[in-house]
Write an enzyme that holds these catalytic residues in place. Sequence first.
Site, short mmCIF file in Angstrom:
data_model
loop_
_atom_site.label_atom_id
_atom_site.label_comp_id
_atom_site.label_asym_id
_atom_site.label_seq_id
_atom_site.Cartn_x
_atom_site.Cartn_y
_atom_site.Cartn_z
N ASP A 32 1.00 -1.29 -0.28
CA ASP A 32 0.28 -0.22 -0.12
C ASP A 32 1.13 1.01 -0.21
O ASP A 32 1.91 0.98 0.83
CB ASP A 32 -1.08 0.38 1.40
CG ASP A 32 -1.99 1.21 1.15
OD1 ASP A 32 -3.60 0.82 1.21
OD2 ASP A 32 -1.94 1.84 1.49
N ASN A 88 -12.81 -3.28 2.62
CA ASN A 88 -14.15 -2.10 2.88
C ASN A 88 -15.18 -1.98 1.34
O ASN A 88 -14.59 -2.02 0.49
CB ASN A 88 -13.70 -1.01 2.59
CG ASN A 88 -12.35 -0.53 3.98
OD1 ASN A 88 -13.12 -0.71 5.41
ND2 ASN A 88 -11.57 0.38 3.79
N GLN A 95 -14.53 2.59 1.86
CA GLN A 95 -14.48 2.20 0.54
C GLN A 95 -13.70 3.86 -0.72
O GLN A 95 -14.24 4.06 -0.90
CB GLN A 95 -15.33 0.98 -0.52
CG GLN A 95 -14.44 0.42 -2.24
CD GLN A 95 -14.90 -0.36 -2.22
OE1 GLN A 95 -16.32 -0.18 -2.39
NE2 GLN A 95 -14.02 -0.88 -3.43
N HIS A 101 -10.45 -5.29 -2.74
CA HIS A 101 -9.50 -5.27 -2.34
C HIS A 101 -9.47 -6.24 -0.92
O HIS A 101 -10.04 -4.95 0.14
CB HIS A 101 -7.75 -4.16 -2.35
CG HIS A 101 -8.71 -2.84 -2.39
ND1 HIS A 101 -9.78 -2.02 -2.79
CD2 HIS A 101 -8.66 -2.44 -0.37
CE1 HIS A 101 -10.10 -1.09 -2.09
NE2 HIS A 101 -9.55 -0.64 -1.09
N HIS A 103 -6.97 -5.70 3.01
CA HIS A 103 -6.09 -5.30 3.16
C HIS A 103 -5.16 -6.55 4.17
O HIS A 103 -5.94 -6.91 5.16
CB HIS A 103 -5.97 -3.78 4.23
CG HIS A 103 -7.14 -2.82 3.42
ND1 HIS A 103 -6.08 -1.98 3.39
CD2 HIS A 103 -8.24 -2.80 3.00
CE1 HIS A 103 -6.67 -1.16 2.11
NE2 HIS A 103 -8.28 -1.39 2.07
P1 AMP Z 1 -9.86 1.80 0.40
O1 AMP Z 1 -9.81 2.48 1.38
O2 AMP Z 1 -10.27 0.25 1.18
O3 AMP Z 1 -10.47 1.43 -0.91
O4 AMP Z 1 -8.47 0.69 0.69
C1 AMP Z 1 -7.70 2.20 -0.36
C2 AMP Z 1 -6.32 1.62 -0.06
O5 AMP Z 1 -5.57 1.98 -1.75
C3 AMP Z 1 -5.63 2.36 0.48
O6 AMP Z 1 -4.64 2.51 1.65
C4 AMP Z 1 -4.21 3.56 -1.16
O7 AMP Z 1 -3.24 3.93 0.04
C5 AMP Z 1 -3.89 2.15 -1.81
N1 AMP Z 1 -3.90 3.06 -2.36
C6 AMP Z 1 -4.48 4.18 -3.58
N2 AMP Z 1 -3.34 3.77 -4.67
C7 AMP Z 1 -2.61 3.21 -4.48
C8 AMP Z 1 -1.68 2.63 -5.14
N3 AMP Z 1 -1.00 3.52 -6.40
N4 AMP Z 1 -0.78 1.65 -4.99
C9 AMP Z 1 -1.13 1.58 -4.12
N5 AMP Z 1 -1.48 1.20 -3.08
C10 AMP Z 1 -2.90 2.40 -3.25
#
Ligand code: AMP
Length: 137
Positions: A32, A88, A95, A101, A103
């Site tokens: 992440d 999420n 989300q 995805h 985590h």
């Molecule tokens: P969510 O809030 O569950 O949708 O989580 C999205 C996650 O994606 C967050 O923890 C972000 O930090 C991560 N994220 C967004 N863009 C990228 C990226 N380009 N590479 C790695 N992680 C990302």
Amino acid sequence: MREDNCIFCKLANGEIPSATIYEDEDFRVFLDLNPATKGHALIVPKEHYANLFELDEELCKKVMVLAKKLGRRMKEKLGCDGLNLVQNNGEAAGQTVFHFHLHLIPRYKEDGAGISWKPGSLTPETREELLSLLAED
Ligand code: AMP
Ligand code: ZN
């Protein structure tokens, strides 16, 4: 199916480079960009599913098996003391990227990562209401 404007489709399929720690025919797992703790990673299917409700049943099973495998690797290699799995679905649930995805968040004693909620209390009325709505007949 892939979606043209989805960043996780591009990351999962290697069109955009990522810090990949695992890859197979179904998933890519990468670090992440804004980690909650050291080692925070995301299991991302290569096909586009917006959330858990859309996710293919077979992938549902595989994702948990993979979480177990990588969680074990994190314990061994990072020496973490615990592991949170966070997933999420929907804006209301936090989300922000609308491609499923999971985590993987390694936890360390005193790491201060605020993955918690304020416990409420289950009243008898709500308990009955929920049982009538959610329990199987
Ligand atoms: P969510 O809030 O569950 O949708 O989580 C999205 C996650 O994606 C967050 O923890 C972000 O930090 C991560 N994220 C967004 N863009 C990228 C990226 N380009 N590479 C790695 N992680 C990302
Ligand atoms: Zn996607």
